[in-house]
Design an enzyme around this catalytic site. Structure first.
Site: not given
Ligand code: NAP
Length: 378
Positions: A143, A170, A276, A283
């Site tokens: 990001c 961040q 952070r 960010h």
């Molecule tokens: P996240 O919110 O933790 O979501 C990932 C997965 O966790 C969901 O698809 C879901 O899969 C599961 N999950 C389990 N409990 C949950 C809950 N209570 N609410 C929502 N989802 C839940 O992760 P993210 O921040 O979107 O990041 C996903 C990927 O993108 C990572 O590899 C990260 O490094 C990358 N990324 C993130 C960002 C950022 O700013 N956050 C920026 C660039 C790249 P199921 O439905 O299959 O259980």
């Protein structure tokens, strides 16, 4: 080149991770831009198989994100599920004979020699070449890297930058939903414990500072499990794991990913400290830029402005900076805000820039969404 959006049958799109933070933002953006009309879309989950799928789904129910057979039916898969999922599923799916296009928000495949990093305002031609050559793995970049390159797109295109020293601020959301909650809980924890002294305008501020510092250093109940240390009323100058030469992985990504996106052979130097801070979403980065030749702030600003439609230039004055150049102002928008532009005092070829952008939009979901458009149109 053909425009197959009208002529060919719709491509089958598998969408994994739509309930995570990045997935939800991607889903919303695809709705806003009416992108689902180009696909027959199927939603997959690792934990909620059989539950109701979003209305755009061809099926009514969520499919199993671990089923190689079901995944293999897709022409293109977009995953926002995370790196562990990618590392577990991607090799098995390829070994299963799947030759479709894999589009990923996670970092796991970014530095594979056969993958292409997608950030089309900077590397649309590289993406096009990769599609024409039959590259099948496309990954969104880190990001802060995407946001920095989008901020500096004009000067980079003009070839005036020798290196960039980046210091990041961040937001908690970079870690995921639970990290955002932990920051807010930390704020609430401090207020609840010390509200009498906080609300007492004539109270002893040094006493309050002592009590809060003691909580930050010693209170085991302070919510800090996700970040590893208290973030509220504090900052953490370490993100991710250690790599070589004293860098963190987040810091290492800056140079390798920026050069890969731009198709350079590590000729653009990028390094700095990733920190952070207690911002919720979006960010920020303070950039010290070494120019190839001296240039005034006005000339450099003209290059910044001459880049792409999402760049918002903020004049270097207090009023506009406080109103526009903050995470609060950038969050939920596609604006790449750039300001505090001035030549540094120590040498005529050093420029100061501050930039802020929403890391869930341009920092994560938007490059993937735009790649899907380029994919259906190529
Ligand atoms: P996240 O919110 O933790 O979501 C990932 C997965 O966790 C969901 O698809 C879901 O899969 C599961 N999950 C389990 N409990 C949950 C809950 N209570 N609410 C929502 N989802 C839940 O992760 P993210 O921040 O979107 O990041 C996903 C990927 O993108 C990572 O590899 C990260 O490094 C990358 N990324 C993130 C960002 C950022 O700013 N956050 C920026 C660039 C790249 P199921 O439905 O299959 O259980």
């Amino acid at each position: 080149m053909t425009n197959n959006t009208e002529l060919s049958p719709k491509k089958k799109l598998g969408f994994i991770g739509a309930r995570g933070m990045v997935g939800r933002v991607l889903l919303e953006r695809m709705r806003e831009e009416d992108d689902f009309r180009f696909f027959e879309t199927f939603f997959f989950s690792t934990s909620q198989v059989g539950q109701a799928a979003p209305p755009e789904s061809h099926d009514q129910k969520l499919r199993d994100a671990h089923s190689l057979d079901e995944l293999s039916e897709m022409d293109v898969i977009v995953t926002c599920q995370g790196g562990d999922y990618t590392l577990a599923l991607h090799p098995s799916l390829r070994a299963h004979g799947w030759k479709g296009v894999w589009v990923d928000a996670a970092s796991a495949l970014r530095m594979n020699k056969d993958s292409c990093l997608v950030l089309d305002p900077l590397n649309k031609d590289l993406i096009k070449e990769s599609l024409e050559k039959g590259v099948v793995d496309y990954v969104g970049s880190n990001c802060t890297v995407s946001l920095m390159l989008l901020a500096l797109a004009g000067p980079l295109k003009a070839g005036v930058i020798e290196w960039v020293n980046s210091h990041t601020y961040q937001a908690a959301s970079g870690g995921g939903a639970a990290h955002m909650r932990e920051l807010l809980k930390g704020m609430g924890f401090l207020y609840e414990r010390h509200k009498d002294l906080i609300d007492d305008e004539r109270g002893d501020i040094l006493k309050l500072d002592q009590l809060i510092s003691k909580d930050l250093r010693e209170n085991n109940d302070f919510p800090s499990e996700k970040f590893g240390a208290p973030l509220a009323a504090n900052l953490l100058p370490w993100i991710d794991s250690a790599v070589n030469d004293g860098q963190t992985r987040e810091e290492w990504k800056a140079m390798v990913e920026a050069n890969k996106i731009l198709g350079l052979n590590n000729t653009l130097g990028v390094d700095g400290t990733c920190v952070r801070v207690g911002a919720l979403r979006s960010h920020s980065q303070a950039l010290t830029i070494k120019l190839k030749k001296p240039m005034g702030a006005e000339e450099f600003s003209a290059l910044l402005k001459d880049s792409h439609e999402w760049l918002e230039f903020v004049e270097n004055n207090k009023e506009e900076t406080l109103r526009e150049l903050t995470p609060a102002a950038a969050s939920g928008t596609l604006r790449i805000k750039v300001g505090r532009v001035r030549a540094l005092k120590m040498a005529p070829d050093f420029m100061n820039v501050f930039t802020v952008g929403d890391q869930l939009l341009w920092g994560a979901a938007e490059p993937l969404r735009r790649f899907l458009r380029q994919y259906v149109n190529h």
